[in-house]
Design a protein around this motif. Structure first.
Motif, PDB file in Angstrom:
ATOM      1  N   THR A   1     -23.607  70.508   9.612  1.00 13.85           N
ATOM      2  CA  THR A   1     -23.509  69.563  10.727  1.00 13.85           C
ATOM      3  C   THR A   1     -23.302  70.314  12.036  1.00 13.85           C
ATOM      4  O   THR A   1     -23.807  69.908  13.088  1.00 13.85           O
ATOM      5  CB  THR A   1     -22.342  68.580  10.499  1.00 13.85           C
ATOM      6  OG1 THR A   1     -22.502  67.965   9.220  1.00 13.85           O
ATOM      7  CG2 THR A   1     -22.310  67.509  11.566  1.00 13.85           C
TER       8      THR A   1
ATOM      9  N   GLN B   1     -22.169  67.943   1.192  1.00 13.07           N
ATOM     10  CA  GLN B   1     -22.348  67.429   2.549  1.00 13.07           C
ATOM     11  C   GLN B   1     -21.926  65.956   2.619  1.00 13.07           C
ATOM     12  O   GLN B   1     -22.197  65.175   1.708  1.00 13.07           O
ATOM     13  CB  GLN B   1     -23.819  67.554   2.965  1.00 13.07           C
ATOM     14  CG  GLN B   1     -24.361  68.976   2.940  1.00 13.07           C
ATOM     15  CD  GLN B   1     -23.645  69.905   3.897  1.00 13.07           C
ATOM     16  OE1 GLN B   1     -23.206  69.490   4.966  1.00 13.07           O
ATOM     17  NE2 GLN B   1     -23.522  71.171   3.513  1.00 13.07           N
ATOM     18  N   PRO B   2     -21.281  65.562   3.703  1.00 12.83           N
ATOM     19  CA  PRO B   2     -20.895  64.157   3.861  1.00 12.83           C
ATOM     20  C   PRO B   2     -22.120  63.287   4.117  1.00 12.83           C
ATOM     21  O   PRO B   2     -23.224  63.792   4.365  1.00 12.83           O
ATOM     22  CB  PRO B   2     -19.972  64.179   5.078  1.00 12.83           C
ATOM     23  CG  PRO B   2     -20.383  65.393   5.846  1.00 12.83           C
ATOM     24  CD  PRO B   2     -20.836  66.398   4.829  1.00 12.83           C
ATOM     25  N   THR B   3     -21.914  61.976   4.101  1.00 11.47           N
ATOM     26  CA  THR B   3     -23.013  61.054   4.367  1.00 11.47           C
ATOM     27  C   THR B   3     -23.466  61.171   5.822  1.00 11.47           C
ATOM     28  O   THR B   3     -22.747  61.706   6.675  1.00 11.47           O
ATOM     29  CB  THR B   3     -22.574  59.603   4.104  1.00 11.47           C
ATOM     30  OG1 THR B   3     -21.535  59.254   5.048  1.00 11.47           O
ATOM     31  CG2 THR B   3     -22.057  59.448   2.679  1.00 11.47           C
ATOM     32  N   ILE B   4     -24.649  60.657   6.104  1.00 10.40           N
ATOM     33  CA  ILE B   4     -25.180  60.689   7.469  1.00 10.40           C
ATOM     34  C   ILE B   4     -24.233  59.976   8.429  1.00 10.40           C
ATOM     35  O   ILE B   4     -23.976  60.465   9.544  1.00 10.40           O
ATOM     36  CB  ILE B   4     -26.574  60.024   7.518  1.00 10.40           C
ATOM     37  CG1 ILE B   4     -27.577  60.812   6.675  1.00 10.40           C
ATOM     38  CG2 ILE B   4     -27.063  59.933   8.967  1.00 10.40           C
ATOM     39  CD1 ILE B   4     -27.832  62.216   7.153  1.00 10.40           C
ATOM     40  N   LEU B   5     -23.676  58.851   8.023  1.00 17.19           N
ATOM     41  CA  LEU B   5     -22.759  58.109   8.885  1.00 17.19           C
ATOM     42  C   LEU B   5     -21.529  58.941   9.227  1.00 17.19           C
ATOM     43  O   LEU B   5     -21.106  58.989  10.387  1.00 17.19           O
ATOM     44  CB  LEU B   5     -22.339  56.803   8.205  1.00 17.19           C
ATOM     45  CG  LEU B   5     -21.338  55.929   8.991  1.00 17.19           C
ATOM     46  CD1 LEU B   5     -21.925  55.535  10.339  1.00 17.19           C
ATOM     47  CD2 LEU B   5     -20.956  54.697   8.178  1.00 17.19           C
ATOM     48  N   VAL B   6     -20.976  59.607   8.230  1.00 15.64           N
ATOM     49  CA  VAL B   6     -19.807  60.456   8.468  1.00 15.64           C
ATOM     50  C   VAL B   6     -20.166  61.602   9.420  1.00 15.64           C
ATOM     51  O   VAL B   6     -19.396  61.934  10.332  1.00 15.64           O
ATOM     52  CB  VAL B   6     -19.253  61.011   7.141  1.00 15.64           C
ATOM     53  CG1 VAL B   6     -18.207  62.094   7.394  1.00 15.64           C
ATOM     54  CG2 VAL B   6     -18.663  59.890   6.307  1.00 15.64           C
ATOM     55  N   GLN B   7     -21.337  62.182   9.248  1.00 11.43           N
ATOM     56  CA  GLN B   7     -21.759  63.268  10.129  1.00 11.43           C
ATOM     57  C   GLN B   7     -21.917  62.787  11.567  1.00 11.43           C
ATOM     58  O   GLN B   7     -21.559  63.504  12.515  1.00 11.43           O
ATOM     59  CB  GLN B   7     -23.066  63.871   9.628  1.00 11.43           C
ATOM     60  CG  GLN B   7     -22.921  64.630   8.313  1.00 11.43           C
ATOM     61  CD  GLN B   7     -24.218  65.276   7.872  1.00 11.43           C
ATOM     62  OE1 GLN B   7     -24.736  66.174   8.526  1.00 11.43           O
ATOM     63  NE2 GLN B   7     -24.760  64.816   6.749  1.00 11.43           N
TER      64      GLN B   7
END
Length: 258
Positions: free
Chosen positions: A172, A90-96
């Motif tokens: 996401t 999973q990508p980082t929260i910022l990327v999401q």
């Protein structure tokens, strides 16, 4: 880490959670008392102006959701990025957050131009899009009441494009599609309730979309479901005023009528 991890796959949640949430949220509105002091239309208007019974609306929504579930399941399978251990990184929260922002922009863009074209093409409006406008007085359960072809083209394809262009994972997508569903239901709820967070945060809200369902507003306020950007850029934005009705409730009135 999400609450469904270990119980249900992200793909299954992305397919079915938006459907379940639609009926929970729309059902919540359906079970509320009349709330005449917060309605944008009277109950009499709803009974007299709407051209289809609730049972037909429910069947129409279920058909659209069946198609959406099939497409979503296939899309998740084709785009899966699981590694050899069966884990999707999973990508980082910022990327999401960025991905969700991109998906909102893509969905708004797709739905604005398809929606507008369905109004300006007389054949498409008469034979396809007019089905949604048989609910002259919108209500929550009818948010996704569309002709099957419109449901496929406007909502299902629009959702697929948002998912693909943003590059989000199925996890996401659960968040994005559930939020989009709740927002769409709320935009059609027909109530102007105090403290409604969607009314506070979004200009494109229940009253904004109600203008579009009015006869004088059919050629305006096409934007859905998030922001009125395209309406404002392309001259289809119709401002309105919320007026208190003497008998209770509110009326969303086009400013140009004053």
């Amino acid at each position: 880490m999400v609450f469904w991890e270990g119980y249900v796959s992200d793909e299954a949640m992305g397919t079915f959670a938006p459907i379940v949430l639609y009926w929970l949220y729309a059902g919540f509105y359906q079970m509320l008392p009349p709330l005449d002091n917060y309605r944008l239309h009277t109950r009499k208007e709803e009974e007299e102006k709407n051209l289809v019974p609730l049972g037909v609306v429910v069947r129409g929504v279920l058909l659209q959701q069946l198609v959406q579930a099939i497409v979503a399941h296939g899309l998740f399978l084709v785009t899966s990025t699981e590694n050899s251990s069966g884990v999707t990184v999973q990508p980082t929260i910022l990327v999401q957050i960025v991905q969700i922002g991109v998906a909102m922009l893509v969905m708004d863009t797709w739905q604005y131009f398809v929606h507008r074209y369905m109004h300006h093409n007389k054949f498409l409006y008469r034979h396809i899009h007019s089905q949604h406008h048989k609910l002259v007085v919108p209500y929550a359960i009818g948010a996704l009441y569309n002709h099957p072809l419109e449901g496929l083209l406007l909502d299902t394809v629009g959702g697929a494009m948002s998912f693909l262009v943003s590059g989000m994972t199925a996890r996401t997508a659960v968040i994005f599609f559930c939020f989009a569903v709740v927002k769409t239901v709320d935009d059609h709820c027909g109530l102007w309730l105090p403290g409604n967070i969607f009314h506070l945060l979004f200009q494109n809200n229940t009253a904004y979309h109600d203008i579009h369902h009015q006869l004088q507003g059919l050629k305006y306020n096409y934007s859905q479901p998030f922001f009125p950007v395209w309406d404002k850029l392309l001259g289809t934005h119709m401002p309105y005023r919320l007026l208190k009705r003497a008998e209770g409730g509110f009326e969303a009135r086009l400013v140009k009528d004053d």
